[in-house]
Design an enzyme around this catalytic site. Structure first.
Site, short mmCIF file in Angstrom:
data_model
loop_
_atom_site.label_atom_id
_atom_site.label_comp_id
_atom_site.label_asym_id
_atom_site.label_seq_id
_atom_site.Cartn_x
_atom_site.Cartn_y
_atom_site.Cartn_z
N TYR A 1 21.60 26.84 39.79
CA TYR A 1 22.71 25.90 39.77
C TYR A 1 22.39 24.72 40.69
CZ TYR A 1 24.77 29.67 37.13
OH TYR A 1 24.98 30.65 36.19
N ALA B 1 31.83 32.74 41.28
CA ALA B 1 31.46 31.32 41.40
C ALA B 1 32.60 30.45 40.90
CB ALA B 1 30.19 31.05 40.61
N PRO C 1 29.82 38.04 44.15
CA PRO C 1 30.56 37.28 43.13
C PRO C 1 30.05 37.60 41.73
CG PRO C 1 29.79 35.86 44.91
CD PRO C 1 29.11 37.17 45.08
N ARG D 1 27.10 44.86 39.59
CA ARG D 1 27.38 45.60 38.35
C ARG D 1 27.69 47.08 38.61
NH1 ARG D 1 22.77 42.94 34.55
NH2 ARG D 1 21.90 42.40 36.59
N ARG E 1 24.55 31.76 49.64
CA ARG E 1 23.66 32.54 48.78
C ARG E 1 22.59 31.62 48.24
NH1 ARG E 1 25.42 36.44 43.62
NH2 ARG E 1 23.98 38.11 44.17
N GLN F 1 33.30 32.14 46.41
CA GLN F 1 32.03 31.43 46.31
C GLN F 1 32.27 30.06 45.69
OE1 GLN F 1 28.87 32.35 43.32
NE2 GLN F 1 27.68 33.04 45.09
N CYS G 1 30.93 36.35 37.75
CA CYS G 1 31.71 35.49 36.85
C CYS G 1 32.44 36.33 35.82
CB CYS G 1 30.81 34.49 36.16
SG CYS G 1 30.14 33.23 37.28
#
Length: 365
Positions: free
Chosen positions: A182, A57, A23, A326, A230, A100, A25
């Protein structure tokens, strides 16, 4: 035969190879609703050659977004747009698509990275943030409200509802986000959880709320579809999460019926000192959990961009799958190029096969 390009089952879902797109963002939604950017982004990843794509996410409630630009899955409009995107993808790709589900906790109510990555002001629409304790992530960020049991009940219900919405929208997989500082990660770590009730103190108590959320999602998500989580292997700071606590949490999730465990690290302390952040620096955490819970399916992530390194991680048994992030933003055809590097053939869609190695002299330049 490449290990990386061999099939692998995660619960009821069989992947054509061991590559997952992690995932990432995009900070490009409006009121939590995916936009045309998401249509092309998810569609492009679905043609990447990876065995699995996991959508970024996604907030389970408005207060759980990292930024006002995050996608969400707490209302009918968001659900309908995701369903439409997936219907479109299914006309040209059979790649499994997961999502996610997340809550940003004390790291919510901030601006997107390219807008400053800082706490929002009241004029910018800042909202109340929540955490296990009233400790801000940084001195200049919002101080979260220490969650009451009513707050916890609300969040559990939001995760459960989002899981039902993900199933109706047509996702093949759900990944529970318990990493990167988070909300669920905040409860797990002694750096951010300083409660003195039954949800703080010992490792078992700190894991109580995250496991409650995990059980609610497990109960809501059909057993005919894959479910993973995760979570962090380290806070990268003294006094933070311990490896034995990480392993215990992973074992509990495996015994609960989670189909895979996705190991990452960091994000819970701004002062974290990550020694030698080099390619594959987080694989150690996946390997530790795999050794301790050998029957679990484990996914490794973290600056993995060399195909041979990805192959070696899987071949050596350090992890069962690798997640690429990435590297795929840099090269959307990373998996196709990795297949050629490892002698497995490319597998491009027929519309693109004129550009493969056998037909295009500019290949790889």
């Amino acid at each position: 035969m490449s290990h990386l390009f061999s099939p692998r089952s995660i619960g009821p879902l069989t992947l054509k190879n061991r590559i997952a797109i992690a995932p990432m963002c995009q900070y490009s939604a409006i009121d939590g609703v995916p936009q045309p950017w998401h249509v092309q982004h998810i569609g492009r990843l679905a043609l990447s050659g990876a065995g699995l794509v996991i959508v970024e996410a996604t907030g389970v409630e408005a207060a759980g977004r990292i930024t006002p630009d995050d996608v969400g899955l707490w209302n009918d409009e968001q659900e309908a747009v995701f369903a439409e995107i997936l219907r479109g993808v299914r006309t040209y790709s059979s790649t499994p698509i997961g999502i996610q589900l997340a809550h940003a906790g004390r790291k919510a109510s901030t601006s997107a990275p390219w807008k400053g990555g800082r706490a929002l002001t009241a004029e910018e629409g800042a909202w109340q943030t929540y955490g296990p304790s009233a400790l801000p992530f940084r001195d200049d960020w919002h101080t979260p409200a220490e969650m009451t049991e009513a707050d916890m009940d609300r969040v559990v219900a939001a995760f459960e509802d989002a899981a039902h919405r993900a199933e109706r929208a047509g996702f093949d997989l759900v990944e529970l986000h318990a990493a990167h500082g988070y909300l669920l990660c905040e409860f797990l770590s002694p750096l951010s959880n300083q409660r003195t009730d039954g949800y703080g103190g010992s490792a078992e108590a700190r894991a109580r709320f995250p496991l409650c959320v995990a059980q609610a999602v497990r109960d809501a998500w059909p057993r005919t579809k894959a479910l993973g989580v995760r979570f962090n292997g380290s806070d990268w700071i003294e006094g933070g999460l311990a490896l034995d606590e990480v392993i215990a949490f992973g074992r509990a999730l495996y015994e609960m019926g989670y189909d895979y465990l996705h190991l990452t690290s960091g994000g819970n302390a701004p002062r974290a000192d990550i020694p030698g952040a080099e390619p594959g620096y987080q694989v150690r955490f996946a390997e530790a959990v795999k050794q301790a819970v050998p029957d679990a399916t484990v996914m490794a992530v973290g600056m993995i961009f060399d195909p041979q390194q990805a192959e070696d991680i899987v071949a050596s048994g350090q992890a069962d799958l690798v997640a690429i992030a990435r590297a795929v933003l840099d090269d959307p055809n990373w998996a196709h190029h990795a297949a050629v590097t490892l002698g497995h053939g490319e597998g491009l869609p027929p519309q693109y096969q004129r550009a493969d190695k056998a037909h295009w002299p500019g290949y790889g330049r």
